[in-house]
Design an enzyme around this catalytic site. Structure first.
Site, PDB file in Angstrom:
ATOM      1  N   SER A  45       0.842  -1.206   0.000  1.00  0.00           N
ATOM      2  CA  SER A  45       0.000   0.000   0.000  1.00  0.00           C
ATOM      3  C   SER A  45       0.876   1.254   0.000  1.00  0.00           C
ATOM      4  CB  SER A  45      -0.933   0.005   1.226  1.00  0.00           C
ATOM      5  OG  SER A  45      -0.198  -0.241   2.409  1.00  0.00           O
ATOM      6  N   ASP A  83       5.994  -6.797   2.687  1.00  0.00           N
ATOM      7  CA  ASP A  83       4.952  -7.246   1.754  1.00  0.00           C
ATOM      8  C   ASP A  83       5.565  -7.497   0.380  1.00  0.00           C
ATOM      9  OD1 ASP A  83       2.367  -7.864   1.134  1.00  0.00           O
ATOM     10  OD2 ASP A  83       1.624  -5.802   1.127  1.00  0.00           O
ATOM     11  N   LYS A 113       4.924 -11.160   3.675  1.00  0.00           N
ATOM     12  CA  LYS A 113       3.509 -11.426   3.364  1.00  0.00           C
ATOM     13  C   LYS A 113       3.366 -11.541   1.859  1.00  0.00           C
ATOM     14  CE  LYS A 113       0.071  -8.179   3.473  1.00  0.00           C
ATOM     15  NZ  LYS A 113      -0.452  -8.294   2.092  1.00  0.00           N
ATOM     16  N   GLU A 115       0.168 -12.311  -1.305  1.00  0.00           N
ATOM     17  CA  GLU A 115      -1.267 -12.406  -1.562  1.00  0.00           C
ATOM     18  C   GLU A 115      -1.604 -13.705  -2.296  1.00  0.00           C
ATOM     19  OE1 GLU A 115      -2.740  -8.896  -3.538  1.00  0.00           O
ATOM     20  OE2 GLU A 115      -1.983  -7.566  -1.964  1.00  0.00           O
ATOM     21  N   GLU A 182      -8.980  -9.865   4.008  1.00  0.00           N
ATOM     22  CA  GLU A 182      -9.401  -8.497   3.678  1.00  0.00           C
ATOM     23  C   GLU A 182     -10.786  -8.486   3.034  1.00  0.00           C
ATOM     24  OE1 GLU A 182      -6.461  -6.112   1.684  1.00  0.00           O
ATOM     25  OE2 GLU A 182      -7.894  -4.517   1.231  1.00  0.00           O
TER      26      GLU A 182
HETATM   27  O1  KIV Z   1      -0.413  -3.415   1.632  1.00  0.00           O
HETATM   28  C1  KIV Z   1      -1.101  -3.350   2.658  1.00  0.00           C
HETATM   29  O2  KIV Z   1      -1.142  -2.352   3.370  1.00  0.00           O
HETATM   30  C2  KIV Z   1      -1.884  -4.525   2.995  1.00  0.00           C
HETATM   31  C3  KIV Z   1      -2.888  -4.374   4.092  1.00  0.00           C
HETATM   32  C4  KIV Z   1      -4.059  -3.651   3.560  1.00  0.00           C
HETATM   33  C5  KIV Z   1      -3.250  -5.668   4.692  1.00  0.00           C
HETATM   34  O3  KIV Z   1      -1.739  -5.542   2.390  1.00  0.00           O
END
Ligand code: KIV
Length: 275
Positions: A45, A83, A113, A115, A182
Site C-alpha cells: 500500500s 509485503d 507477506k 497475496e 481483507e
Molecule cells: O499493503 C497493505 O497495506 C496490505 C494491508 C491492507 C493488509 O496488504
C-alpha cells in the site's frame, strides 16, 4: 519484548488480540513501536499512500526494500513484515524464495507477506522451508484488482465463501504462521478464525479475527483519495498538517518566522568587519 511468530501463536492460544498497522518509514515505525503495536506491516500500500500510484501493481522490490529497511530500524519490539510486491513471487518458486530472502537479508524484516491462497502454496512452502515466516493474504487481494474488476467485498456467495475457506486451510497447511483476511463478511471471517490454528488478521473482516490491521494514513485521516467502509478514523492528522502548513506559509510571508529564538548569533565586532 520483541514480538515473534511465537508471540502470535501464544496470542491465538490465549485469545489475546494482536494489533498490526502499516508503516513505511523510521519515525512512524518508532512511534508505533513505542505505543506497543505488536506488528508493523510494510505494505505494498506504500504504492498508494506514499508514492501516489493508482494501485499497488507498479510497486517494485527495490521500493519495498527501501521502506522495509527504514521501518526495521525504527521497530525494536514490533514484528516487521515485508509485503512481497506484484510479480515478485509469481514468476517462479526460485524467484519467490530469492525475493523473500531480500526482505530478511537487506530489509531486516522478520517475516514476509504475500497475496493469494491455494495457488501460491508452493511459494509459501518453499519460503517457509528457507526459514522465512510467511503471512498469507486472502479475500480481497489488491494486487489482483484487475482480475476482481475493482475493490469489492469477497466471499458473499456460498461458492465464493467455500473458496476462501479452502484458501485459508491451504495456506495454513503450506506453513503460513498467519493470514490476513481483507474485505470479507464478519461471520465468514469468524468461522475461518475458529477453523484455523494460525492467527487471522482482519481488515474489513469484523471483530472475530485474532487481530486487526489498518493502513496508518487511513486511520489517521491523512489519505483521502479513497476511504474503504472498514476504516475507523482515530485522528484527523491530515487537517492538523494542512493547518500547520498554512500557518507556516503565512508566517514565512509576513516574516514572523523565523523569530529570534530560532536564530543563531554572531558577535557585532565580527559582523562589522564583513561589511
Ligand atoms: O499493503 C497493505 O497495506 C496490505 C494491508 C491492507 C493488509 O496488504
Amino acid at each position: 519484548m520483541k514480538n515473534t511468530v511465537l508471540t502470535f501463536a501464544k496470542a491465538k492460544q490465549e485469545g489475546t488480540k494482536i494489533s498490526m498497522l502499516t508503516a513505511y518509514d523510521y519515525s512512524t515505525a518508532k512511534l508505533m513501536d513505542e505505543a506497543g503495536i505488536n506488528s508493523i506491516l510494510v505494505g505494498d500500500s506504500v504504492g498508494n499512500v506514499m508514492l501516489g500510484y493508482e494501485d499497488t501493481t507498479p510497486v517494485t522490490m527495490d521500493e519495498m526494500i527501501h521502506h522495509v529497511k527504514a521501518v526495521s530500524r525504527g521497530a525494536k519490539n514490533a514484528l516487521v513484515i515485508g509485503d512481497m510486491p506484484f510479480m515478485s513471487y509469481h514468476t517462479s518458486i526460485a524467484d519467490a524464495v530469492a525475493n523473500a530472502g531480500r526482505f530478511i537479508k537487506e530489509g531486516r524484516a522478520n517475516a514476509v507477506k504475500l497475496e493469494g491462497g491455494a495457488s501460491v502454496c508452493p511459494q509459501i512452502r518453499a519460503i517457509v522451508d528457507a526459514g522465512i515466516p510467511v503471512c498469507a493474504h486472502i479475500g480481497l487481494t489488491p494486487q489482483s484488482i484487475n482480475a476482481f474488476g475493482g475493490h469489492r467485498v469477497q466471499g458473499k456467495t456460498e461458492e465464493a465463501a467455500k473458496k476462501i475457506i479452502e484458501d485459508a486451510l491451504a495456506v495454513q497447511e503450506a506453513g503460513a504462521f498467519a493470514v490476513v483476511m481483507e474485505a470479507i463478511p464478519e461471520k465468514l471471517a469468524t468461522l475461518i478464525t475458529q477453523k484455523l490454528d494460525i492467527v487471522t488478521i482482519g481488515i474489513g473482516a469484523g471483530n472475530g479475527c485474532d487481530g486487526q490491521v489498518l493502513v496508518y494514513q487511513d486511520m489517521l485521516g491523512m489519505f483521502s483519495d479513497f476511504t474503504p467502509k472498514f476504516v475507523k478514523r482515530y485522528a484527523n492528522i491530515g487537517e492538523i498538517m494542512t493547518e500547520a502548513f498554512k500557518q507556516y506559509d503565512a508566517e514565512v510571508k509576513d516574516t514572523s518566522f523565523p523569530a529570534k529564538e530560532h536564530t543563531y548569533k554572531i558577535d557585532d565586532e565580527v559582523i562589522e568587519k564583513l561589511y
